[in-house]
Design a protein around this motif. Structure first.
Motif, PDB file in Angstrom:
ATOM      1  N   VAL A  46     -13.358 -12.883  36.829  1.00 23.50           N
ATOM      2  CA  VAL A  46     -12.937 -13.211  35.466  1.00 23.50           C
ATOM      3  C   VAL A  46     -11.762 -12.307  35.103  1.00 23.50           C
ATOM      4  N   ALA A  47     -10.625 -12.917  34.805  1.00 19.14           N
ATOM      5  CA  ALA A  47      -9.455 -12.167  34.355  1.00 19.14           C
ATOM      6  C   ALA A  47      -9.563 -11.949  32.854  1.00 19.14           C
ATOM      7  N   LEU A  48      -9.687 -10.689  32.459  1.00 14.91           N
ATOM      8  CA  LEU A  48      -9.793 -10.331  31.045  1.00 14.91           C
ATOM      9  C   LEU A  48      -8.478  -9.717  30.575  1.00 14.91           C
ATOM     10  N   ASP A  49      -8.411  -9.374  29.301  1.00 17.27           N
ATOM     11  CA  ASP A  49      -7.249  -8.679  28.740  1.00 17.27           C
ATOM     12  C   ASP A  49      -7.568  -7.184  28.611  1.00 17.27           C
ATOM     13  N   TRP A  50      -7.082  -6.288  29.447  1.00 16.56           N
ATOM     14  CA  TRP A  50      -6.291  -6.499  30.640  1.00 16.56           C
ATOM     15  C   TRP A  50      -6.996  -5.745  31.741  1.00 16.56           C
ATOM     16  N   LYS A  51      -7.973  -6.415  32.322  1.00 16.66           N
ATOM     17  CA  LYS A  51      -8.836  -5.842  33.346  1.00 16.66           C
ATOM     18  C   LYS A  51      -9.476  -6.986  34.116  1.00 16.66           C
ATOM     19  N   PHE A  91      -4.061  -6.970  42.083  1.00 11.34           N
ATOM     20  CA  PHE A  91      -3.429  -6.957  40.768  1.00 11.34           C
ATOM     21  C   PHE A  91      -3.220  -8.379  40.269  1.00 11.34           C
ATOM     22  N   SER A  92      -2.727  -8.478  39.052  1.00 13.21           N
ATOM     23  CA  SER A  92      -2.351  -9.771  38.489  1.00 13.21           C
ATOM     24  C   SER A  92      -0.882 -10.016  38.782  1.00 13.21           C
ATOM     25  N   ALA A  93      -0.571 -11.201  39.306  1.00 12.63           N
ATOM     26  CA  ALA A  93       0.809 -11.552  39.644  1.00 12.63           C
ATOM     27  C   ALA A  93       1.430 -12.468  38.601  1.00 12.63           C
ATOM     28  N   GLY A 129      -0.723  -5.306  28.232  1.00 12.62           N
ATOM     29  CA  GLY A 129      -1.350  -4.453  29.230  1.00 12.62           C
ATOM     30  C   GLY A 129      -1.246  -4.962  30.652  1.00 12.62           C
ATOM     31  N   PHE A 130      -0.369  -5.920  30.893  1.00 15.11           N
ATOM     32  CA  PHE A 130      -0.265  -6.544  32.218  1.00 15.11           C
ATOM     33  C   PHE A 130       0.070  -5.549  33.324  1.00 15.11           C
ATOM     34  N   SER A 131       0.978  -4.616  33.056  1.00 18.20           N
ATOM     35  CA  SER A 131       1.459  -3.723  34.115  1.00 18.20           C
ATOM     36  C   SER A 131       0.370  -2.803  34.650  1.00 18.20           C
ATOM     37  N   ASP A 132      -0.711  -2.605  33.894  1.00 17.31           N
ATOM     38  CA  ASP A 132      -1.806  -1.749  34.355  1.00 17.31           C
ATOM     39  C   ASP A 132      -3.024  -2.559  34.796  1.00 17.31           C
ATOM     40  N   GLU A 138      -6.581  -1.479  27.608  1.00 22.41           N
ATOM     41  CA  GLU A 138      -5.666  -1.135  28.696  1.00 22.41           C
ATOM     42  C   GLU A 138      -6.180   0.066  29.473  1.00 22.41           C
ATOM     43  N   ARG A 139      -5.801   0.098  30.760  1.00 21.23           N
ATOM     44  CA  ARG A 139      -6.115   1.205  31.666  1.00 21.23           C
ATOM     45  C   ARG A 139      -7.615   1.510  31.694  1.00 21.23           C
TER      46      ARG A 139
END
Length: 362
Positions: free
Chosen positions: A137-142, A211-213, A219-222, A263-264
């Protein structure tokens, strides 16, 4: 002036630093990614069969027919050569046919929805082996990883035994993301209310980057995680560590809190997971007050709610608070009430009064 001319030569040692780069896409550790790498190499070589000769001929023609070469043939009336036409068109046609065949075969063999048939180039998947199922499950952002057969879940950490097929079921909570572990297999999208699949295998123990492509917000970059390829014994110990780690249970209420944007996020492990959580996430009904999309589709498949059912809607709480300007708030179906015995009554009417059935069909 001499220094300016030699400057490009002085920069050449800098390119030697590139030797330290780990081109993981071209040095993968999973058989599916290896096949995808081989496809890239084969396609590139086939294209170079045209590109390289064309580049060399450009240089050759420029040199041979330069203005100072008075010995070169000058024929301004020349306009056609059958031999040259055959050579020009035959080679590209053959390469296009080869690329088409290669693409057609690879599209079917490397279909992410297709279970893998081999573990390595020399080893087929053993008979009776059960793939490791992982619900992503892709969450925001984890990233949330659920192991339904093991009853555990993790955040931003994924593990699997080597030489064991992995069956990923992938979705997202809000916006589209892209699930990608370069060492394992190609990327595949994660979309809310939809499920994509990916089958792969890892052949070498190690720690790999995931990672997410697909850009998905602030928060995408982390949005990274670690994928651990382990021996079967190490994987079993890892599972027992997760179960005994006291990470708590992941139920619907916990998930709703986890799904809030952050994030993070550090790695977190859950020793117990609600068995129907992934299906609820996929059908967007983790909040038990909302109807699942699967139920909505079932109702639509049987003819829908009709005008009376369209009135039985409830405004979402956050929409009712936002709509202070008088405009109508968005609504959702809270529940559907079924009249006991309605199906039997309709069946009896259809048998005794064919005209009633005709009117209903209309």
């Amino acid at each position: 002036m001499h220094l300016r001319r030699s400057r490009p030569i002085l920069l050449l040692p800098v390119f030697g630093l590139l030797a330290g780069c780990n081109m993981v896409t071209m040095h993968p550790s999973g058989d599916v990614a290896v096949q995808q790498r081989d496809l890239i190499i084969a396609s590139t070589l086939l294209m170079l069969l045209i590109i390289v000769p064309v580049m060399l001929l450009i240089a050759l023609f420029a040199w041979r027919y330069r203005q100072s070469n008075t010995a070169a043939t000058y024929d301004p009336e020349w306009h056609h050569s059958t031999q040259l036409e055959v050579a020009i068109w035959s080679a590209p046609l053959a390469i296009i046919v080869a690329l088409g065949a290669l693409t057609w075969i690879s599209t079917h063999v490397l279909d992410p929805y297709r279970p893998i048939a081999r573990i390595s180039p020399t080893q087929a998947v053993p008979q009776g082996i059960k793939p490791l199922t992982v619900e992503v499950v892709a969450l925001d952002w984890k990233w949330l990883f659920i192991y339904p057969d093991l009853g555990i879940a993790t955040v931003n950490e994924l593990a699997a035994p080597v030489d064991t097929p992995i069956a990923f079921k992938i979705t997202a909570s809000s916006v589209m993301n892209s699930f990608y572990i370069p060492a394992l297999a190609g990327q595949i999208y994660a979309m809310p209310a939809m499920e994509t699949k990916l089958h792969a295998v890892i052949n070498k123990p190690g720690e790999y980057e995931g990672f997410s492509a697909n850009y998905s917000g602030e928060g995408f970059s982390d949005m990274h995680f670690k994928f651990h390829g382990m021996s079967n014994a190490d994987f079993q110990r890892w599972v027992q560590t997760v179960k005994a780690g006291g990470g708590g249970a992941l139920n619907r209420a916990d998930y709703l809190r986890l799904a809030m944007p952050s994030e993070r996020d550090p790695v977190h492990r859950y020793a117990v997971v609600a068995p129907d959580l992934y299906e609820a996430i996929l059908n967007e009904c983790v909040d038990s007050s909302k109807m699942c999309m699967s139920d909505m589709m079932r109702i639509d498949a049987h003819g829908g709610l009709g005008l009376p059912g369209g009135r039985n809607l409830v405004a979402t709480d956050y929409e009712s608070l936002r709509r202070r300007d008088g405009r109508r708030a968005r609504t959702y179906v809270a529940s559907i009430c079924e009249i006991p015995g309605a199906a039997d009554l309709k069946s009896r009417l259809a048998q005794t009064r064919p005209q009633t059935r005709l009117l209903n069909d209309r």
